[in-house]
Scaffold this motif. Sequence first.
Motif, PDB file in Angstrom:
ATOM      1  N   GLN A  80       0.823  -1.224   0.000  1.00 15.93           N
ATOM      2  CA  GLN A  80       0.000   0.000   0.000  1.00 15.93           C
ATOM      3  C   GLN A  80       0.851   1.266   0.000  1.00 15.93           C
ATOM      4  N   THR A  81       2.086   1.176   0.488  1.00 17.88           N
ATOM      5  CA  THR A  81       2.964   2.358   0.445  1.00 17.88           C
ATOM      6  C   THR A  81       3.570   2.536  -0.943  1.00 17.88           C
ATOM      7  N   GLY A  82       3.286   1.604  -1.867  1.00 19.22           N
ATOM      8  CA  GLY A  82       3.731   1.783  -3.245  1.00 19.22           C
ATOM      9  C   GLY A  82       4.663   0.712  -3.783  1.00 19.22           C
ATOM     10  N   ALA A  83       5.105  -0.183  -2.944  1.00 16.69           N
ATOM     11  CA  ALA A  83       6.022  -1.229  -3.413  1.00 16.69           C
ATOM     12  C   ALA A  83       5.251  -2.280  -4.197  1.00 16.69           C
ATOM     13  N   VAL A  84       5.713  -2.528  -5.414  1.00 17.70           N
ATOM     14  CA  VAL A  84       5.034  -3.504  -6.272  1.00 17.70           C
ATOM     15  C   VAL A  84       5.424  -4.926  -5.876  1.00 17.70           C
ATOM     16  N   ARG A  85       6.656  -5.085  -5.426  1.00 16.25           N
ATOM     17  CA  ARG A  85       7.095  -6.390  -4.946  1.00 16.25           C
ATOM     18  C   ARG A  85       7.599  -6.278  -3.521  1.00 16.25           C
ATOM     19  N   VAL A  86       7.301  -7.284  -2.719  1.00 16.24           N
ATOM     20  CA  VAL A  86       7.803  -7.337  -1.357  1.00 16.24           C
ATOM     21  C   VAL A  86       8.383  -8.737  -1.137  1.00 16.24           C
ATOM     22  N   GLN A  87       9.558  -8.760  -0.558  1.00 18.12           N
ATOM     23  CA  GLN A  87      10.276 -10.020  -0.355  1.00 18.12           C
ATOM     24  C   GLN A  87      10.636 -10.136   1.126  1.00 18.12           C
ATOM     25  N   THR A  88      10.334 -11.274   1.726  1.00 22.70           N
ATOM     26  CA  THR A  88      10.646 -11.471   3.139  1.00 22.70           C
ATOM     27  C   THR A  88      11.516 -12.702   3.341  1.00 22.70           C
ATOM     28  N   SER A  89      12.520 -12.540   4.173  1.00 19.41           N
ATOM     29  CA  SER A  89      13.324 -13.668   4.620  1.00 19.41           C
ATOM     30  C   SER A  89      12.902 -13.968   6.055  1.00 19.41           C
ATOM     31  N   MET A  90      12.635 -15.228   6.332  1.00 20.99           N
ATOM     32  CA  MET A  90      12.045 -15.579   7.619  1.00 20.99           C
ATOM     33  C   MET A  90      12.677 -16.853   8.153  1.00 20.99           C
ATOM     34  N   ARG A  91      12.899 -16.894   9.476  1.00 19.31           N
ATOM     35  CA  ARG A  91      13.162 -18.200  10.087  1.00 19.31           C
ATOM     36  C   ARG A  91      12.133 -18.425  11.180  1.00 19.31           C
ATOM     37  N   VAL A  92      11.607 -19.612  11.212  1.00 19.09           N
ATOM     38  CA  VAL A  92      10.505 -19.924  12.114  1.00 19.09           C
ATOM     39  C   VAL A  92      10.861 -21.148  12.929  1.00 19.09           C
ATOM     40  N   GLY A  93      10.540 -21.120  14.205  1.00 19.38           N
ATOM     41  CA  GLY A  93      10.823 -22.273  15.054  1.00 19.38           C
ATOM     42  C   GLY A  93       9.621 -22.669  15.873  1.00 19.38           C
ATOM     43  N   THR A  94       9.432 -23.996  16.025  1.00 20.30           N
ATOM     44  CA  THR A  94       8.392 -24.517  16.923  1.00 20.30           C
ATOM     45  C   THR A  94       9.016 -25.614  17.774  1.00 20.30           C
ATOM     46  N   ARG A  95       8.479 -25.793  18.961  1.00 18.37           N
ATOM     47  CA  ARG A  95       8.957 -26.872  19.818  1.00 18.37           C
ATOM     48  C   ARG A  95       7.788 -27.397  20.647  1.00 18.37           C
ATOM     49  N   THR A  96       7.852 -28.677  20.981  1.00 14.02           N
ATOM     50  CA  THR A  96       6.728 -29.295  21.686  1.00 14.02           C
ATOM     51  C   THR A  96       7.031 -29.545  23.150  1.00 14.02           C
ATOM     52  N   ASP A  97       8.304 -29.358  23.552  1.00 14.08           N
ATOM     53  CA  ASP A  97       8.659 -29.720  24.927  1.00 14.08           C
ATOM     54  C   ASP A  97       8.350 -28.642  25.946  1.00 14.08           C
ATOM     55  N   LYS A  98       8.520 -27.396  25.574  1.00 11.67           N
ATOM     56  CA  LYS A  98       8.328 -26.316  26.545  1.00 11.67           C
ATOM     57  C   LYS A  98       8.168 -25.006  25.800  1.00 11.67           C
ATOM     58  N   LYS A  99       7.640 -24.070  26.490  1.00  9.08           N
ATOM     59  CA  LYS A  99       7.614 -22.723  25.944  1.00  9.08           C
ATOM     60  C   LYS A  99       8.866 -22.010  26.402  1.00  9.08           C
ATOM     61  N   GLN A 100       9.503 -21.312  25.493  1.00 14.30           N
ATOM     62  CA  GLN A 100      10.692 -20.553  25.852  1.00 14.30           C
ATOM     63  C   GLN A 100      10.598 -19.224  25.115  1.00 14.30           C
ATOM     64  N   THR A 101      10.571 -18.169  25.869  1.00 17.68           N
ATOM     65  CA  THR A 101      10.453 -16.864  25.233  1.00 17.68           C
ATOM     66  C   THR A 101      11.785 -16.432  24.635  1.00 17.68           C
ATOM     67  N   ALA A 102      11.719 -15.407  23.817  1.00 13.82           N
ATOM     68  CA  ALA A 102      12.914 -14.847  23.196  1.00 13.82           C
ATOM     69  C   ALA A 102      13.951 -14.462  24.261  1.00 13.82           C
ATOM     70  N   GLU A 103      13.492 -13.797  25.317  1.00 14.74           N
ATOM     71  CA  GLU A 103      14.444 -13.383  26.364  1.00 14.74           C
ATOM     72  C   GLU A 103      15.124 -14.580  27.023  1.00 14.74           C
ATOM     73  N   GLU A 104      14.326 -15.607  27.284  1.00  9.01           N
ATOM     74  CA  GLU A 104      14.893 -16.780  27.951  1.00  9.01           C
ATOM     75  C   GLU A 104      15.988 -17.423  27.100  1.00  9.01           C
ATOM     76  N   LYS A 105      15.791 -17.430  25.772  1.00  7.12           N
ATOM     77  CA  LYS A 105      16.800 -18.019  24.901  1.00  7.12           C
ATOM     78  C   LYS A 105      18.118 -17.256  24.963  1.00  7.12           C
ATOM     79  N   VAL A 106      18.019 -15.942  24.933  1.00  6.33           N
ATOM     80  CA  VAL A 106      19.235 -15.131  25.016  1.00  6.33           C
ATOM     81  C   VAL A 106      19.915 -15.338  26.371  1.00  6.33           C
ATOM     82  N   LYS A 107      19.119 -15.337  27.439  1.00  7.27           N
ATOM     83  CA  LYS A 107      19.686 -15.496  28.778  1.00  7.27           C
ATOM     84  C   LYS A 107      20.407 -16.833  28.926  1.00  7.27           C
ATOM     85  N   ARG A 108      19.819 -17.891  28.385  1.00 12.87           N
ATOM     86  CA  ARG A 108      20.407 -19.240  28.466  1.00 12.87           C
ATOM     87  C   ARG A 108      21.822 -19.248  27.867  1.00 12.87           C
TER      88      ARG A 108
END
Lengths: 118, 118, 118, 118
Positions: A80-108
């Motif tokens: 909507q701001t005028g870009a005809v093409r938009v490209q995204t690079s993404m990494r996605v993670g899921t886990r079934t053992d526990k919830k771990q927030t972004a902060e917790e990962k850095v702290k670990r």
Amino acid sequence: MADQQRDYTTIPTPPACYADFCLVPVGTASVSVAKEVAEVQKVLAASGLKYTLHSAGTTVEGPWDQVMKVIGQAHSIVHQTGAVRVQTSMRVGTRTDKKQTAEEKVKRVQDLLASSLD
Amino acid sequence: MADQQRDYTTIPTPPACYADFCLVPVGTASVSVAKEVAEVQKVLAASGLKYTLHSAGTTVEGPWDQVMKVIGQAHSIVHQTGAVRVQTSMRVGTRTDKKQTAEEKVKRVQDLLASSLD
Amino acid sequence: MADQQRDYTTIPTPPACYADFCLVPVGTASVSVAKEVAEVQKVLAASGLKYTLHSAGTTVEGPWDQVMKVIGQAHSIVHQTGAVRVQTSMRVGTRTDKKQTAEEKVKRVQDLLASSLD
Amino acid sequence: MADQQRDYTTIPTPPACYADFCLVPVGTASVSVAKEVAEVQKVLAASGLKYTLHSAGTTVEGPWDQVMKVIGQAHSIVHQTGAVRVQTSMRVGTRTDKKQTAEEKVKRVQDLLASSLD
């Protein structure tokens, strides 16, 4: 094989994930993407999801469908701001053992680094 | 075409870049990758390059060849911890107009967000 | 810890890797990136490395340093076409157990799919 | 600013996109991911979306929500095979000017390369 009978269309998406993404408008004359990044931050804020901005992207956390919806909305608003093409690079993670927030990962990792200096 | 005569093998690599990467060991029984991430941080520290850890990866800045060398060394050290396969997701950026550090990029967006609230 | 004494700067980069990358010029008025992609293919051809073009990127195989050098040269040549910023999304894999070419990987999955239909 | 009044939650996701993704199970003892890739192909086949397998990932095309749903289902099915963590690297593209299939993109570049040899 029993596997062949399985209905793969009814498999649910993950209840939680994190996605770290970097969105780039293509074919706009301007070199700076800060304006577009700022628009994307507003979409993220409106979503109610938890997110963190860093220098090479944005990390957003929540249910898979909501996270992917907001990144799709980010594409739409940058179009909507005028870009005809938009490209995204993404990494996605899921886990079934526990919830771990972004902060917790850095702290670990920081704790591991600190202890290895002992 | 003149283009056909050009020697493409002598083109230099960029004098500066940033790379945001996330390295994953594959085929190790352990779910946690914090130990491997900590090893990678040591490789980065030894490189003398500027780097920042965030929850979904690490951003490292410097000359192209040095940045790519240290990420390659990171693969090697994770192999040495026992991982038979290592997979990295990376986004890399270069620009010719100005140098902009990781902090400056984040600040630029934060300033835009702040000003749009006026 | 013995670990603390280790010289992390002398760790070698991997002798073999594959890198799948997608390069995007930022801040050019044109929407099409086909011209830039074609330039990049010429850099790849000149490198002597094995590479494959697909609809969402290019996969290149070889020693780590050579693979990363040619992707850096690709950034440089796209800058030379006028792009002030160039952004690349990359996934890189290394393994220590065996060499497996791009074709072998695709064939392995196709064989598994075929056998699961028995 | 009018912008401040806008309801960002109602922005639609893009009607069409392509996503090129590579999914990696983390914390499974096996080095080979071919079995998981084969499971993912079945999820994709059941989706009815168009997709192409290549050596470094899979490209899937369709409406944003459907594409992201099937990649989420892919995460879930790999979790069901025993992987506690699943990590995906993805690049996603949207454009508003025209529809261009994966094959058309490859052909466009090949034509440019062929013509530059004249």
